[in-house]
Design a protein around this motif. Structure first.
Motif, PDB file in Angstrom:
ATOM      1  N   TYR A   1       0.310   9.058  -6.089  1.00 56.55           N
ATOM      2  CA  TYR A   1       0.100  10.557  -6.035  1.00 56.55           C
ATOM      3  C   TYR A   1       1.412  11.051  -6.780  1.00 56.55           C
ATOM      4  N   GLN A   2       1.997  10.336  -7.854  1.00 57.96           N
ATOM      5  CA  GLN A   2       2.971  10.857  -8.583  1.00 57.96           C
ATOM      6  C   GLN A   2       4.268  11.350  -7.923  1.00 57.96           C
ATOM      7  N   SER A   3       4.848  10.527  -7.167  1.00 58.27           N
ATOM      8  CA  SER A   3       5.959  10.722  -6.455  1.00 58.27           C
ATOM      9  C   SER A   3       7.243  10.900  -7.414  1.00 58.27           C
ATOM     10  N   LEU A   4       7.140  10.313  -8.365  1.00 56.45           N
ATOM     11  CA  LEU A   4       8.595  10.559  -9.212  1.00 56.45           C
ATOM     12  C   LEU A   4       8.368  11.798 -10.115  1.00 56.45           C
ATOM     13  N   LEU A   5       7.208  12.332 -10.259  1.00 57.97           N
ATOM     14  CA  LEU A   5       7.093  13.489 -11.193  1.00 57.97           C
ATOM     15  C   LEU A   5       7.226  14.639  -9.990  1.00 57.97           C
ATOM     16  N   LEU A   6       6.852  14.416  -8.742  1.00 57.27           N
ATOM     17  CA  LEU A   6       7.088  15.452  -7.840  1.00 57.27           C
ATOM     18  C   LEU A   6       8.514  15.398  -7.059  1.00 57.27           C
ATOM     19  N   GLY A   7       9.156  14.592  -7.568  1.00 56.99           N
ATOM     20  CA  GLY A   7      10.435  14.275  -6.930  1.00 56.99           C
ATOM     21  C   GLY A   7      10.428  14.098  -5.394  1.00 56.99           C
ATOM     22  N   ARG A   8       9.386  13.329  -4.881  1.00 56.19           N
ATOM     23  CA  ARG A   8       9.383  13.101  -3.699  1.00 56.19           C
ATOM     24  C   ARG A   8       9.795  11.571  -3.429  1.00 56.19           C
TER      25      ARG A   8
ATOM     26  N   THR B   1       1.003  -1.403   0.109  1.00 57.20           N
ATOM     27  CA  THR B   1       0.000   0.113   0.120  1.00 57.20           C
ATOM     28  C   THR B   1       0.945   1.225  -0.110  1.00 57.20           C
ATOM     29  N   MET B   2       1.984   1.232   0.548  1.00 57.47           N
ATOM     30  CA  MET B   2       2.853   2.491   0.384  1.00 57.47           C
ATOM     31  C   MET B   2       3.416   2.624  -0.928  1.00 57.47           C
ATOM     32  N   LEU B   3       3.837   1.542  -1.627  1.00 58.48           N
ATOM     33  CA  LEU B   3       4.203   1.688  -2.952  1.00 58.48           C
ATOM     34  C   LEU B   3       2.759   2.096  -3.629  1.00 58.48           C
ATOM     35  N   GLN B   4       1.832   1.965  -3.464  1.00 54.18           N
ATOM     36  CA  GLN B   4       0.609   1.905  -4.407  1.00 54.18           C
ATOM     37  C   GLN B   4       0.183   3.494  -4.075  1.00 54.18           C
ATOM     38  N   TRP B   5       0.387   3.937  -2.828  1.00 52.96           N
ATOM     39  CA  TRP B   5       0.023   5.591  -2.612  1.00 52.96           C
ATOM     40  C   TRP B   5       1.175   6.038  -3.341  1.00 52.96           C
ATOM     41  N   ALA B   6       2.492   5.900  -3.139  1.00 49.45           N
ATOM     42  CA  ALA B   6       3.529   6.740  -3.865  1.00 49.45           C
ATOM     43  C   ALA B   6       3.330   6.857  -5.236  1.00 49.45           C
ATOM     44  N   ILE B   7       2.746   5.709  -5.932  1.00 47.19           N
ATOM     45  CA  ILE B   7       2.558   5.663  -7.324  1.00 47.19           C
ATOM     46  C   ILE B   7       1.427   6.613  -7.575  1.00 47.19           C
TER      47      ILE B   7
ATOM     48  N   MET C   1      11.564   9.771  -1.261  1.00 45.75           N
ATOM     49  CA  MET C   1      11.408   8.991   0.001  1.00 45.75           C
ATOM     50  C   MET C   1       9.882   8.217   0.023  1.00 45.75           C
ATOM     51  N   TRP C   2       9.089   8.630  -0.641  1.00 45.61           N
ATOM     52  CA  TRP C   2       7.798   8.050  -0.734  1.00 45.61           C
ATOM     53  C   TRP C   2       7.796   6.748  -1.399  1.00 45.61           C
ATOM     54  N   LEU C   3       8.748   6.681  -2.286  1.00 43.24           N
ATOM     55  CA  LEU C   3       8.875   5.467  -3.086  1.00 43.24           C
ATOM     56  C   LEU C   3      10.118   4.819  -2.744  1.00 43.24           C
ATOM     57  N   LEU C   4      11.269   5.177  -2.435  1.00 45.12           N
ATOM     58  CA  LEU C   4      12.335   4.362  -1.897  1.00 45.12           C
ATOM     59  C   LEU C   4      12.126   3.881  -0.606  1.00 45.12           C
ATOM     60  N   THR C   5      11.507   4.368   0.061  1.00 41.43           N
ATOM     61  CA  THR C   5      11.369   3.628   1.603  1.00 41.43           C
ATOM     62  C   THR C   5      10.886   2.294   1.556  1.00 41.43           C
TER      63      THR C   5
END
Length: 287
Positions: free
Chosen positions: A239-246, A231-237, A248-252
């Motif tokens: 909420y466009q973590s890559l496009l926003l440069g966030r 679910t952490m991965l799903q939410w990071a995807i 930590m949302w994805l790498l964690t």
């Protein structure tokens, strides 16, 4: 052999040492969830999209949740799911494998028919279908039970083949002729032989369960309010973590998943080799 001596021998294998240390660190990290000041199901208890700081070690996400504390709950819940799926599926696999291998005949054919049926069906599609049907009741326990129900078939067949081999050996015939009860024969003679196999398949099944949980979460078939690695991965995807440069949302969750998979695999390999009598004899011969 004393536990201390066993651990000393196991730690000679760098794979076991690495896996054991990493798993201990992950379990300790998961235990931190007990001390979390936040409810993991609540949103907006902290400012949104904050970078890493002393107040929020890994920052916060767009839901106003602290990533560090969410990660502690995620690794804990994913481990719980994998343990439920692994242990229950091992119980089923061992029972089916022992009964089918030892009894043979019609009992063997019926049990292997059920096992083969689960092996030939498109397993992922069946799990997805059932997950859709019980999505409203999809909690940690139910997901673990769902994966356990479909995680035993192949391993039961492998255990059955081992029992078929053991049944034809001389010690089995000797035990039967001497009046040894079936239960004593199975527990005292057969179980020690299949213990490495059971342990290895347990660890492998735990890895499979974690991977399936991540997959089901990414496609949105689990409870998104319950923090897991998936679910952490799903939410990071979402909420466009890559496009926003966030990052930590994805790498964690990705880093935690990678270390968990590697640790489980190396633990399985190293302990299975240690318990395998043939490899132990070879090792003693070399020494």
């Amino acid at each position: 052999m004393p536990t201390r001596q066993i651990m000393k021998e196991l730690f000679k294998d760098y794979r076991f040492a690495f896996a054991f240390i990493v798993l201990c660190l992950l379990v300790i990290f998961a235990a931190f969830s007990v001390f979390s000041p936040y409810d993991p199901t609540f949103w907006f208890y902290a400012p949104r999209d904050l970078p890493a700081s002393w107040t929020h070690f890994l920052g916060t996400n767009s839901k106003g949740q602290d990533i560090f504390w969410q990660a502690t709950f995620a690794i804990r819940n994913s481990l719980i799911i994998s343990v439920i799926a692994g242990v229950i599926s091992r119980v089923i696999a061992v029972m089916v494998g022992l009964i089918a291998g030892y009894r043979g005949g019609m009992t063997d054919r019926v049990l292997m028919f059920v096992s083969d049926g689960l092996l030939v069906v498109p397993l992922f599609l069946i799990i997805v279908l059932l997950a859709m049907l019980i999505r409203d009741k999809m909690n940690i326990v139910n997901l673990g039970l769902l994966l356990a129900f479909f995680g035993w078939a192949w391993d039961a067949r492998v255990i059955r083949s081992q029992i078929l081999s053991l049944r034809e050996r001389e010690f089995t015939q000797t035990a039967i002729l001497s009046g040894t009860r079936t239960m004593n024969l199975v527990i005292k003679e057969y179980l020690p032989f299949i213990t490495p196999l059971v342990f290895s398949t347990l660890i492998n099944n735990m890895s499979w369960a974690i991977g399936m949980e991540i997959t089901l979460s990414i496609v949105g078939l689990t409870n998104m309010d319950i923090p897991t690695l998936g679910t952490m991965l799903q939410w990071a995807i979402s909420y466009q973590s890559l496009l926003l440069g966030r990052w930590m949302w994805l790498l964690t969750p990705i880093i935690l998943s990678i270390f968990l998979f590697i640790a489980l695999y190396w633990l399985s390999v190293s302990v299975s080799e240690y318990l395998d009598p043939r490899i132990r004899i070879q090792r003693v011969g070399v020494e």
